[in-house]
Design an enzyme around this catalytic site. Structure first.
Site, PDB file in Angstrom:
ATOM      1  N   PRO A  18      51.482  25.342 -12.126  1.00 38.92           N
ATOM      2  CA  PRO A  18      50.800  26.589 -12.515  1.00 38.92           C
ATOM      3  C   PRO A  18      50.950  27.675 -11.469  1.00 38.92           C
ATOM      4  CG  PRO A  18      49.205  24.928 -11.811  1.00 38.92           C
ATOM      5  CD  PRO A  18      50.536  24.244 -11.891  1.00 38.92           C
ATOM      6  N   MET A  19      51.236  28.903 -11.929  1.00 40.17           N
ATOM      7  CA  MET A  19      51.378  30.054 -11.039  1.00 40.17           C
ATOM      8  C   MET A  19      50.711  31.255 -11.685  1.00 40.17           C
ATOM      9  SD  MET A  19      55.373  29.557  -9.877  1.00 40.17           S
ATOM     10  CE  MET A  19      55.872  29.016 -11.540  1.00 40.17           C
ATOM     11  N   GLN A  72      43.627  24.272 -15.914  1.00 38.37           N
ATOM     12  CA  GLN A  72      43.269  24.230 -14.500  1.00 38.37           C
ATOM     13  C   GLN A  72      42.135  25.200 -14.186  1.00 38.37           C
ATOM     14  OE1 GLN A  72      45.568  25.862 -10.905  1.00 38.37           O
ATOM     15  NE2 GLN A  72      46.159  23.690 -10.875  1.00 38.37           N
ATOM     16  N   CYS A 102      45.120  26.241  -3.937  1.00 46.60           N
ATOM     17  CA  CYS A 102      45.539  27.633  -3.760  1.00 46.60           C
ATOM     18  C   CYS A 102      45.198  28.122  -2.353  1.00 46.60           C
ATOM     19  CB  CYS A 102      44.859  28.527  -4.797  1.00 46.60           C
ATOM     20  SG  CYS A 102      45.298  30.268  -4.615  1.00 46.60           S
ATOM     21  N   LYS A 141      44.926  18.991  -7.920  1.00 47.20           N
ATOM     22  CA  LYS A 141      46.077  19.522  -7.188  1.00 47.20           C
ATOM     23  C   LYS A 141      45.566  20.044  -5.853  1.00 47.20           C
ATOM     24  CE  LYS A 141      50.205  22.379  -7.637  1.00 47.20           C
ATOM     25  NZ  LYS A 141      50.171  23.208  -6.420  1.00 47.20           N
ATOM     26  N   ASN A 204      54.934  18.189  -4.789  1.00 51.19           N
ATOM     27  CA  ASN A 204      55.154  19.607  -5.043  1.00 51.19           C
ATOM     28  C   ASN A 204      55.568  20.294  -3.735  1.00 51.19           C
ATOM     29  OD1 ASN A 204      52.998  22.436  -5.771  1.00 51.19           O
ATOM     30  ND2 ASN A 204      55.103  22.148  -6.387  1.00 51.19           N
ATOM     31  N   ASP A 206      58.995  23.224  -2.615  1.00 53.98           N
ATOM     32  CA  ASP A 206      60.421  23.449  -2.306  1.00 53.98           C
ATOM     33  C   ASP A 206      61.389  22.762  -3.263  1.00 53.98           C
ATOM     34  OD1 ASP A 206      59.508  24.897  -0.165  1.00 53.98           O
ATOM     35  OD2 ASP A 206      59.949  23.375   1.345  1.00 53.98           O
ATOM     36  N   GLY A 228      57.614  24.840  -9.286  1.00 56.14           N
ATOM     37  CA  GLY A 228      56.938  26.118  -9.407  1.00 56.14           C
ATOM     38  C   GLY A 228      57.904  27.269  -9.307  1.00 56.14           C
ATOM     39  N   ARG A 229      58.050  27.807  -8.094  1.00 58.21           N
ATOM     40  CA  ARG A 229      58.915  28.990  -7.923  1.00 58.21           C
ATOM     41  C   ARG A 229      60.356  28.733  -8.345  1.00 58.21           C
ATOM     42  NH1 ARG A 229      57.495  30.318  -1.825  1.00 58.21           N
ATOM     43  NH2 ARG A 229      57.198  28.059  -1.809  1.00 58.21           N
TER      44      ARG A 229
END
Length: 330
Positions: A18-19, A72, A102, A141, A204, A206, A228-229
């Site tokens: 999630p982002m 989330q 976060c 998370k 999670n 990289d 993610g990214r």
């Protein structure tokens, strides 16, 4: 077969991490079409949920094709977090995910997200209360610790398991690191290889290529990974990773494919956000969708400066029609 509660999610599931302002329902569905096994909503403030703020309620919504999906939530107050979890449960997701990870100041600075890692007893207390307040599986998370000298994730993971969470996802950085430096997967591996751990452990940080996903799987033995990214403007990474894990090779999308998915992303966003907002929000995606293409700058300028849907679609059509020339650097 890996499970979250009774939900089967594959032998080595790939999650779309999630982002905020990225993983809305449109982008989630695009990633699902391209191989993501599990989706999670953007994080949602517990206080806003219990106040029934429309924007927060909307963030919980998802479509059947997005399953299995988790909702989330974040916060730092037990009553609000339990209330938010109960509201999320009414949406019938596969599971409820607690964001204890976060690192941004406006979240962590108030003791939410990874800020809770400064008060582990409170983290355990709130998590246990949430587990007891809902019937859905609850997952967490989090990060490996608050700062370099304080990385208690092995013990924390055990304690979270003992109070009833169904799975844990660990980002291999501290809160203080934010997103800087390399993610430390060694501690994620220690959690997974701890003989006391019986729940799934997901890694999670990289994972920006299929090669890095395979390396994480082989070195650290995790049950699955979150991307993610690495998925922004690159939903193909999920199927590419699956191909690479199975065959040792994978194919890249053509420029035409990139333009078609980018177009779909834009057009599908309009019914949810309105044309103006969809156009503005898509600007953060164009560079990623067409990353690495030679002589792409004139097209990028058109895409990120135009306020006209017709002009943007025209630019995408031009990219599609001329993708062979772009690939040749012409």
């Amino acid at each position: 077969m890996t499970k979250i509660g009774n939900i089967e999610i594959g032998n080595f599931p790939l999650f779309l991490s999630p982002m905020e302002n990225i993983t809305d329902t449109v982008f989630r569905k695009i990633c699902k079409m391209h191989g993501a096994d599990v989706l999670i909503t953007e994080f949602i403030a517990s206080e806003a949920l219990i106040r029934e703020v429309d924007k927060s309620i909307d963030k919980m919504k998802f479509t059947p094709e997005e399953r299995p999906i988790g909702i989330q939530i974040f916060g730092n107050e037990e009553t609000a977090m339990c209330g938010a979890a109960q509201l999320a449960e009414q949406m019938d997701p596969g599971f409820i995910d607690i964001n204890w990870g976060c690192p941004v100041r406006k979240i962590a600075g108030k003791g939410s997200g990874s800020g809770i890692l400064k008060d582990i007893p409170k983290m355990i207390r709130i998590t246990e209360a949430i587990v007891k307040s809902v019937n859905k599986p609850v997952t967490v998370k989090t990060r490996i610790g608050y700062e370099e000298k304080d990385k208690p994730i092995v013990e924390v993971a055990e304690r979270l398991q003992d109070i009833g969470i169904a799975a844990i996802s660990i980002h291999g950085r501290t809160k203080v690191q934010m997103y800087k430096g390399a993610a430390d997967w060694t501690l994620i591996g220690e959690v997974k290889n701890n003989p006391r751990m019986q729940i799934p452990v997901f890694g999670n940080g990289d994972i920006t290529s299929p090669e890095k996903a395979l390396d994480a799987k082989n070195k650290y033995g995790v049950d699955g990974i979150l991307i993610g990214r690495g998925a922004i403007g690159n939903p193909w990474i999920f199927n590419q990773t699956k191909e690479f894990l199975e065959k040792g090779s994978y194919s890249n999308p053509s420029v035409q494919e990139r333009a078609e998915v980018c177009r779909r992303h834009l057009l599908d966003s309009i019914p949810y956000k309105g044309e103006k907002s969809a156009i503005m929000e898509m600007r953060q995606h164009y560079a990623s969708y067409f990353s690495g293409l030679p002589n792409f700058k004139p097209f990028r300028i058109k895409l990120v400066t135009s306020l006209s849907l017709e002009e943007i679609l025209g630019a995408l059509d031009e990219i599609t029609l001329n993708y062979k020339e772009i690939l040749r650097g012409c």
